[in-house]
Design an enzyme around this catalytic site. Structure first.
Site, PDB file in Angstrom:
ATOM      1  N   LYS A 184       0.822  -1.219   0.000  1.00 32.59           N
ATOM      2  CA  LYS A 184       0.000   0.000   0.000  1.00 32.59           C
ATOM      3  C   LYS A 184       0.852   1.263   0.000  1.00 32.59           C
ATOM      4  CE  LYS A 184      -2.139  -1.421   3.709  1.00 32.59           C
ATOM      5  NZ  LYS A 184      -1.593  -2.770   3.813  1.00 32.59           N
ATOM      6  N   GLY A 210       4.129  -1.099   8.158  1.00 32.36           N
ATOM      7  CA  GLY A 210       5.431  -0.862   7.541  1.00 32.36           C
ATOM      8  C   GLY A 210       5.201  -0.536   6.075  1.00 32.36           C
ATOM      9  N   HIS A 211       5.156   0.743   5.755  1.00 32.84           N
ATOM     10  CA  HIS A 211       4.894   1.157   4.367  1.00 32.84           C
ATOM     11  C   HIS A 211       6.195   1.655   3.742  1.00 32.84           C
ATOM     12  CE1 HIS A 211       0.325   1.837   5.180  1.00 32.84           C
ATOM     13  NE2 HIS A 211       0.718   0.612   5.417  1.00 32.84           N
ATOM     14  N   GLN A 221      -2.392  -2.160   7.568  1.00 31.34           N
ATOM     15  CA  GLN A 221      -2.745  -3.570   7.693  1.00 31.34           C
ATOM     16  C   GLN A 221      -3.685  -3.959   6.542  1.00 31.34           C
ATOM     17  OE1 GLN A 221      -3.159  -1.665  10.989  1.00 31.34           O
ATOM     18  NE2 GLN A 221      -0.961  -1.957  10.897  1.00 31.34           N
TER      19      GLN A 221
HETATM   20  P1  IMP Z   1      -0.517  -6.053  16.216  1.00 27.52           P
HETATM   21  O1  IMP Z   1      -1.190  -5.166  15.232  1.00 27.52           O
HETATM   22  O2  IMP Z   1       0.922  -5.688  16.467  1.00 27.52           O
HETATM   23  O3  IMP Z   1      -1.291  -6.213  17.487  1.00 27.52           O
HETATM   24  O4  IMP Z   1      -0.437  -7.535  15.568  1.00 27.52           O
HETATM   25  C1  IMP Z   1      -1.605  -8.314  15.306  1.00 27.52           C
HETATM   26  C2  IMP Z   1      -1.475  -9.101  14.030  1.00 27.52           C
HETATM   27  O5  IMP Z   1      -1.484  -8.213  12.925  1.00 27.52           O
HETATM   28  C3  IMP Z   1      -0.178  -9.899  13.912  1.00 27.52           C
HETATM   29  O6  IMP Z   1      -0.446 -11.101  13.193  1.00 27.52           O
HETATM   30  C4  IMP Z   1       0.712  -8.994  13.078  1.00 27.52           C
HETATM   31  O7  IMP Z   1       1.704  -9.708  12.366  1.00 27.52           O
HETATM   32  C5  IMP Z   1      -0.307  -8.385  12.139  1.00 27.52           C
HETATM   33  N1  IMP Z   1       0.066  -7.065  11.625  1.00 27.52           N
HETATM   34  C6  IMP Z   1       0.005  -5.889  12.260  1.00 27.52           C
HETATM   35  N2  IMP Z   1       0.379  -4.893  11.450  1.00 27.52           N
HETATM   36  C7  IMP Z   1       0.670  -5.450  10.277  1.00 27.52           C
HETATM   37  C8  IMP Z   1       1.090  -4.921   9.010  1.00 27.52           C
HETATM   38  O8  IMP Z   1       1.251  -3.718   8.802  1.00 27.52           O
HETATM   39  N3  IMP Z   1       1.293  -5.837   8.021  1.00 27.52           N
HETATM   40  C9  IMP Z   1       1.076  -7.166   8.196  1.00 27.52           C
HETATM   41  N4  IMP Z   1       0.683  -7.700   9.344  1.00 27.52           N
HETATM   42  C10 IMP Z   1       0.475  -6.849  10.376  1.00 27.52           C
END
Ligand code: IMP
Length: 415
Positions: free
Chosen positions: A16, A40-41, A209
């Site tokens: 994205k 992480g963009h 996300q």
């Molecule tokens: P949290 O957002 O750190 O609480 O993580 C919850 C879930 O969302 C985990 O499986 C993370 O790997 C996933 N996740 C959170 N942010 C990202 C993103 O930007 N890209 C991919 N997976 C994400």
């Protein structure tokens, strides 16, 4: 008055950042409306690789970055990313909402503690404190940006947090100083964004996300702690739904997922490893290896429906080159029935068996040749790649207007 939402159609990491950058070249402002530094963009431009976690990546194209009330903000990250933007000669006029929530180091520690307590059922969070910060927000004990601007409010809030969590939260003096540093950037993001739209400006809402990580509509409990679908742009930034004129869904030409949870089209073994290496599928934020799978049409149909996606940007098509055959999951089988769209029930989703269609791949293409294809456009793509895209359009019943064929801005084909 275009209000454009960018939404991930898979489990995040769809690319994205680059799409936002491309759409922001003529935008007035770009808004992050949910999530925090778990995102992480990445944008690669002018030979520089820029990694954004909290400031919207579209700001690298010159659009004014805004961080809205629906986010959870790690202020140290904000300052680092401002520096990064300055290092490429930009003068970012960041505006951050008074109501955005603040991630404290206490929240990050708690994130790890909760993960450890979950043992074998750990979510695999980024440990960036996202869940605990949103929990405090929902409990109405959270710290907001505007609390940092008033030492008395800050003291009172920290005392409540201390009583609630049974430990000393972050140091008052440090937070007060952070408040002083952030003060020049604090503004009424919600009013400003509505004004830009009123005056006919272009606003890009940069989702983080992906749909399947949405706390309500994703694969709960293996999700993040915010809403990630297009509608979240409205609640997270305070704009009415009729302000949104276009929703753009971003998907990879295959599927990846970081962390635990259901993944119907996951490829295990040698081929999975090969794709992971080819696509460099390692987390931007945490460096963790991503799980890899074939494109999942029923999941994308579901994601597109709940955000009412207008068109698709497909990324990383180049990664698939050199594969003799490419598989696409076109429907699921479960309990003797076929399903064309993923069910909102995670329990049911974890039992589906993917039904694949296999298509011809295309030859290995060097980076230089991809560059020439990007210059020449759609017609220059290998026939099999064009057929792959056209098949996806048929299956998804929406146009694929942008095809990314390399990480750098400029390495794409527009239609
Ligand atoms: P949290 O957002 O750190 O609480 O993580 C919850 C879930 O969302 C985990 O499986 C993370 O790997 C996933 N996740 C959170 N942010 C990202 C993103 O930007 N890209 C991919 N997976 C994400």
């Amino acid at each position: 008055m275009p209000g454009i939402v960018i939404v991930g159609l898979q489990w995040g990491d769809e690319g994205k950042g680059k799409i936002s950058y491309l759409l922001c070249r003529d935008a007035d402002c770009v808004v992050r409306f949910q999530g925090g530094a778990n995102a992480g963009h990445t944008v690669i431009t002018q030979g520089r690789k820029l990694k954004f976690n909290i400031i919207p990546a579209g700001s690298a194209a010159g659009a004014r970055p805004c961080i809205a009330s629906g986010t959870v903000v790690d202020l140290d990250e904000v300052f680092e990313e401002l520096e990064m933007l300055r290092s490429i000669g930009l003068d970012p006029k960041l505006m951050i909402s008074r109501s955005a929530s603040i991630v404290l180091s206490m929240h990050k520690k708690l994130d790890s503690k909760i993960e450890e307590a979950r043992g074998g059922s750990a979510v695999g969070t980024t440990r960036r404190g996202i869940g605990p910060t949103y929990s405090d927000k929902a409990l109405r004990t959270g710290l907001r940006i505007e609390d940092l601007l008033n030492p008395d409010d800050l003291k009172e809030k920290l005392e409540i947090l201390r009583r609630l969590h049974g430990e000393e939260p972050d140091n008052f003096e440090n937070l007060r100083r952070l408040g002083e540093r952030i003060a020049p950037y604090v503004g009424d993001v919600e009013l400003y964004v509505n004004d830009v739209l009123d005056y006919g400006g272009k606003v890009v809402f940069e989702g983080a996300q992906g749909t399947l990580l949405d706390i309500d509509h994703g694969t709960y409990p293996y999700v993040t702690s915010s809403n990630t679908i297009a509608g979240a742009a409205c609640t997270g930034c305070g704009v009415g739904p009729t302000r949104i004129s276009q929703v753009i869904g971003v998907a990879k030409a295959y599927t990846t997922r970081v962390g635990a949870g259901v993944f119907p089209t996951e490829i295990k073994g040698e081929l999975g490893e090969r794709l992971r290496e080819l696509g460099q599928e390692y987390g931007t934020t945490t460096g963790r290896p991503r799980r890899v799978g074939w494109l999942d049409i029923p999941l994308m149909r579901y994601a597109m429906k709940i955000s009412n996606v207008d068109w698709i940007a497909l990324t990383k098509l180049d990664v698939l080159s050199g594969l003799e055959k490419i598989r696409i999951c076109v429907e699921y089988e479960v309990d003797g029935k076929t399903l064309g769209i993923a069910p909102p029930s995670v329990k049911l989703l974890s039992r589906v068996k993917p039904v694949y269609e296999e298509v011809d791949g295309w030859r290995k293409i060097s980076e230089d040749e991809w560059r020439r294809i990007a210059e020449r456009g759609w017609e220059a793509l290998p026939d099999e790649a064009k057929a792959y895209i056209e098949l996806l359009e048929d299956l998804l019943e929406k146009p694929i207007k942008l095809i990314s064929i390399g990480a750098e801005a400029g390495m794409e084909v527009e239609r």
